[in-house]
Design an enzyme around this catalytic site. Structure first.
Site, PDB file in Angstrom:
ATOM      1  N   ASN A   7      78.466  11.173 -78.427  1.00  0.00           N
ATOM      2  CA  ASN A   7      77.136  10.612 -78.171  1.00  0.00           C
ATOM      3  C   ASN A   7      76.315  10.705 -79.468  1.00  0.00           C
ATOM      4  O   ASN A   7      76.109  11.794 -80.003  1.00  0.00           O
ATOM      5  CB  ASN A   7      76.470  11.405 -77.040  1.00  0.00           C
ATOM      6  N   ARG A  49      63.258   6.280 -77.002  1.00  0.00           N
ATOM      7  CA  ARG A  49      62.898   7.390 -77.883  1.00  0.00           C
ATOM      8  C   ARG A  49      63.913   7.609 -79.011  1.00  0.00           C
ATOM      9  O   ARG A  49      63.610   8.254 -79.992  1.00  0.00           O
ATOM     10  CB  ARG A  49      62.708   8.680 -77.090  1.00  0.00           C
ATOM     11  N   THR A 101      68.898  14.207 -69.973  1.00  0.00           N
ATOM     12  CA  THR A 101      69.222  13.837 -68.595  1.00  0.00           C
ATOM     13  C   THR A 101      69.324  15.101 -67.734  1.00  0.00           C
ATOM     14  O   THR A 101      70.123  15.987 -68.024  1.00  0.00           O
ATOM     15  CB  THR A 101      70.559  13.065 -68.553  1.00  0.00           C
ATOM     16  N   HIS A 191      77.899  17.004 -70.747  1.00  0.00           N
ATOM     17  CA  HIS A 191      76.550  17.576 -70.786  1.00  0.00           C
ATOM     18  C   HIS A 191      76.604  19.073 -71.075  1.00  0.00           C
ATOM     19  O   HIS A 191      77.206  19.825 -70.313  1.00  0.00           O
ATOM     20  CB  HIS A 191      75.742  17.333 -69.503  1.00  0.00           C
TER      21      HIS A 191
HETATM   22  N1  PXP Z   1      76.901  12.637 -70.650  1.00  0.00           N
HETATM   23  C1  PXP Z   1      75.722  12.162 -70.195  1.00  0.00           C
HETATM   24  C2  PXP Z   1      75.736  11.270 -69.021  1.00  0.00           C
HETATM   25  C3  PXP Z   1      74.508  12.490 -70.832  1.00  0.00           C
HETATM   26  O1  PXP Z   1      73.346  12.023 -70.348  1.00  0.00           O
HETATM   27  C4  PXP Z   1      74.545  13.291 -71.987  1.00  0.00           C
HETATM   28  C5  PXP Z   1      73.273  13.593 -72.716  1.00  0.00           C
HETATM   29  O2  PXP Z   1      72.820  12.447 -73.352  1.00  0.00           O
HETATM   30  C6  PXP Z   1      75.800  13.740 -72.433  1.00  0.00           C
HETATM   31  C7  PXP Z   1      76.949  13.423 -71.729  1.00  0.00           C
HETATM   32  C8  PXP Z   1      75.919  14.579 -73.658  1.00  0.00           C
HETATM   33  O3  PXP Z   1      75.274  15.803 -73.456  1.00  0.00           O
HETATM   34  P1  PXP Z   1      75.077  16.775 -74.668  1.00  0.00           P
HETATM   35  O4  PXP Z   1      74.161  16.097 -75.645  1.00  0.00           O
HETATM   36  O5  PXP Z   1      74.476  18.000 -74.054  1.00  0.00           O
HETATM   37  O6  PXP Z   1      76.435  17.009 -75.273  1.00  0.00           O
END
Ligand code: PXP
Length: 239
Positions: A7, A49, A101, A191
């Site tokens: 991400n 953002r 999220t 996440h």
């Molecule tokens: N998966 C989803 C659906 C998310 O909303 C996020 C956060 O943007 C992530 C994965 C990645 O989470 P993290 O940034 O905590 O690794």
């Protein structure tokens, strides 16, 4: 083992701090791919953002790996996704004031809307995934809505502090991964995953892909993006 989706939202967060051009999330995505990312994830939030509309258009044309667009089920965003046509759309809940999220999408509460959005996006050739909490009812409703992919929210696992608490969360995720797979669903997770807690989730049998953002970008500040992705790819790919 599993695949790694990186991400890149927080590359764009840094750029938006000055509303200029650097660092460029597309340049970052290409480095992530070179370093072993199997897909690139970006969240076009309603408040823009970090990732902005132009980014997702550029990502779609520049990427040679799968592009997974994280998005809410709001009409405006669904229309943009239908035009840009990422390889995959991961539907998430979205609140304006949240830092990130919080919690999974409530498929029970939003069933009709999700079914409709799935139809629109699938009709445009986009694979649809739902970001859900590890709860059996959410999985059952996902299947009923005609969606074939889930991403299990690993936030509770990541936040668990005690050994017993962590083990409890791992068991929940493991059991529900098995259950969802038995229904024919593809299971992803993400996440709050970091360098010290990802291996356990990556090792869950049949886990398809882990989507990781913050920990990789934070590490990249000190060691560079290529090395940060390579180190996480090694954990996720199990090499
Ligand atoms: N998966 C989803 C659906 C998310 O909303 C996020 C956060 O943007 C992530 C994965 C990645 O989470 P993290 O940034 O905590 O690794």
């Amino acid at each position: 083992m599993a695949l790694l989706g990186v991400n890149i939202d927080h590359i764009a967060t840094l750029r938006q701090a000055r509303r200029e051009f650097d660092p460029d999330p597309i340049k970052a995505a290409l480095i992530c791919k070179k370093a072993g990312a199997d897909s690139i994830v970006a969240h076009l939030r309603e408040d823009r953002r970090h990732i902005i509309d132009e980014d997702i258009i550029r990502l779609k044309s520049a990427l040679k790996v799968r592009f997974n667009l994280e998005m809410s089920i709001a009409k405006e965003i669904v229309e943009i996704a239908s035009k840009v046509k990422p390889d995959q759309a991961t539907l998430v809940p979205e609140k304006r004031q949240e830092i990130t999220t919080e919690g999974g999408l409530d498929v029970v509460k939003n069933f009709t809307k999700i079914k409709e959005v799935n139809k629109i996006l699938s009709g445009n050739g986009i694979g649809v995934s739902l970001f859900i909490d590890p709860i059996k009812e959410q999985i059952d409703k996902t299947l009923e809505a005609g969606v074939k992919i889930i991403e299990i929210h690993t936030g509770c696992y990541a936040l668990a502090k005690t050994k017993a608490g962590i083990e409890r969360q791992v068991k929940v995720i493991k059991d529900l991964t098995k259950y969802a797979q038995s229904l024919g669903l593809t299971v992803n997770a993400g996440h709050g995953l970091k360098y010290n807690n990802t291996k356990t989730i990556a090792r869950i049998p049949g886990m398809h892909e882990l989507n990781i953002g913050h920990s990789i970008i934070a590490h990249a500040v000190f060691v560079g993006l290529e090395r940060a992705v390579k180190e996480m790819a090694k954990i996720v790919h199990g090499k």
